[in-house]
Enzyme design. Sequence first.
Site, PDB file in Angstrom:
ATOM      1  N   THR A 148       6.509   8.308  -6.907  1.00 11.62           N
ATOM      2  CA  THR A 148       7.546   7.846  -7.829  1.00 11.62           C
ATOM      3  C   THR A 148       8.257   6.635  -7.252  1.00 11.62           C
ATOM      4  O   THR A 148       8.713   6.642  -6.107  1.00 11.62           O
ATOM      5  CB  THR A 148       8.566   8.972  -8.087  1.00 11.62           C
ATOM      6  OG1 THR A 148       7.877  10.092  -8.639  1.00 11.62           O
ATOM      7  CG2 THR A 148       9.652   8.513  -9.043  1.00 11.62           C
ATOM      8  N   CYS A 187      12.327  -5.750  16.071  1.00  9.49           N
ATOM      9  CA  CYS A 187      11.621  -4.497  16.311  1.00  9.49           C
ATOM     10  C   CYS A 187      11.431  -4.210  17.800  1.00  9.49           C
ATOM     11  O   CYS A 187      11.127  -3.092  18.170  1.00  9.49           O
ATOM     12  CB  CYS A 187      10.259  -4.523  15.628  1.00  9.49           C
ATOM     13  SG  CYS A 187      10.352  -4.585  13.830  1.00  9.49           S
TER      14      CYS A 187
END
Length: 388
Positions: A236, A327
């Site tokens: 979804t 990161c």
Amino acid sequence: MQIYLDYSATTPTRPEAIAAMQVILTQQWGNPSSLHEWGQRAATVVEQARVQVAGLINAASSESIIFTSGGTEANNLVIIGVARLYAVPQHIIISSVEHSAISEPVRLLEMWGWEITRLCVDAKGRVNPLDLKAALRHNTVLVSVIYAQSEVGTVQPIEELGQIARSHGVLFHTDAVQAAGRLPIDVQQLPVDLLSLSSHKIYGPQGAGALYVRPGIELIPLVGGGGQEMGLRSGTQAVPAIAGFGVAAQLAAQELPIETPRLIKLRDRAFALLAEIPGLIPTGDRAHRLPHHVSLYIENADGEISGKTLVRQLNLAGIGISAGAACHSGKLSPSPILLAMGYSQKAALGGIRLTLGRDTTEADVDWTAMVLKQVLQRLTPGLSLAQR
């Protein structure tokens, strides 16, 4: 005084995107796959956002935009999605300065028997197109080169690289997460087959991204399920995040002609001021560079002052910058990007990045340069300004 200069890590969600998300959360919260009115309202929101994101890169059809959870998922969908088309391992080419969202899935393929070529870069972090031409093989199935490097700001010759790949019938992908919304991108003119985007780099919410897939290009999805997103990304859809992404993309496209020159002016001002500080050396390509990006490293012979040290010191002064790629900023290890560009281990520990944004002013740049100068004078008392 608080000054945020880490816009390449993430950008604050702009008020217009937040307002759109609030409407979805309170009024249009249906499942886009449902056939009733609630579902269809949500589906309309997703399709409107698809058109808005397509407009940012001038995609001919909104159906070529596949929504993901971010740039990392988009990149993985390319690498693994192409690889799964083949029953036996083939050959993939990337650059040596890719984001980990490309280099890590490629490393996984290498463990599975795939052949990987990592193109070298010059001292400015730029790929030589002739190296790509020489690296192509009969079994090369994909070339992926980052559009603009997040740590040093270097913009690659994407058009030339893409043309080489296309002339050999090889798929070409670029991670445009850092470039989109800051540089004009037109996939009608650019010879790319696949292109990754991220919402939170352009003042949209975190948790949304997209992959542009040129019509006719086939991928095997990473996730099986209900077949949402043209069958390439089941699950979804995150309607509120997608709506915010769409608004941010539309506004980024509208503002780019004004905002990009403003950022270039601020960027060049920052470089000029920081050039007056002994021991700070610019990295990356000054001519082919992201408009908002300033990167340097601290040149100290003993290697005791790291980029992480400078990040902490500026944070104490209320200024947010980054040590290399976001990161990796939690790890005190040499930057693999600077190492790939030929820098020493010590130099690769000293990289810092200042990235500017919508809220950055000349006063912010001036104040940051002054604070950084004071910090380095305190940390390196033996280094006189007269040495410059």
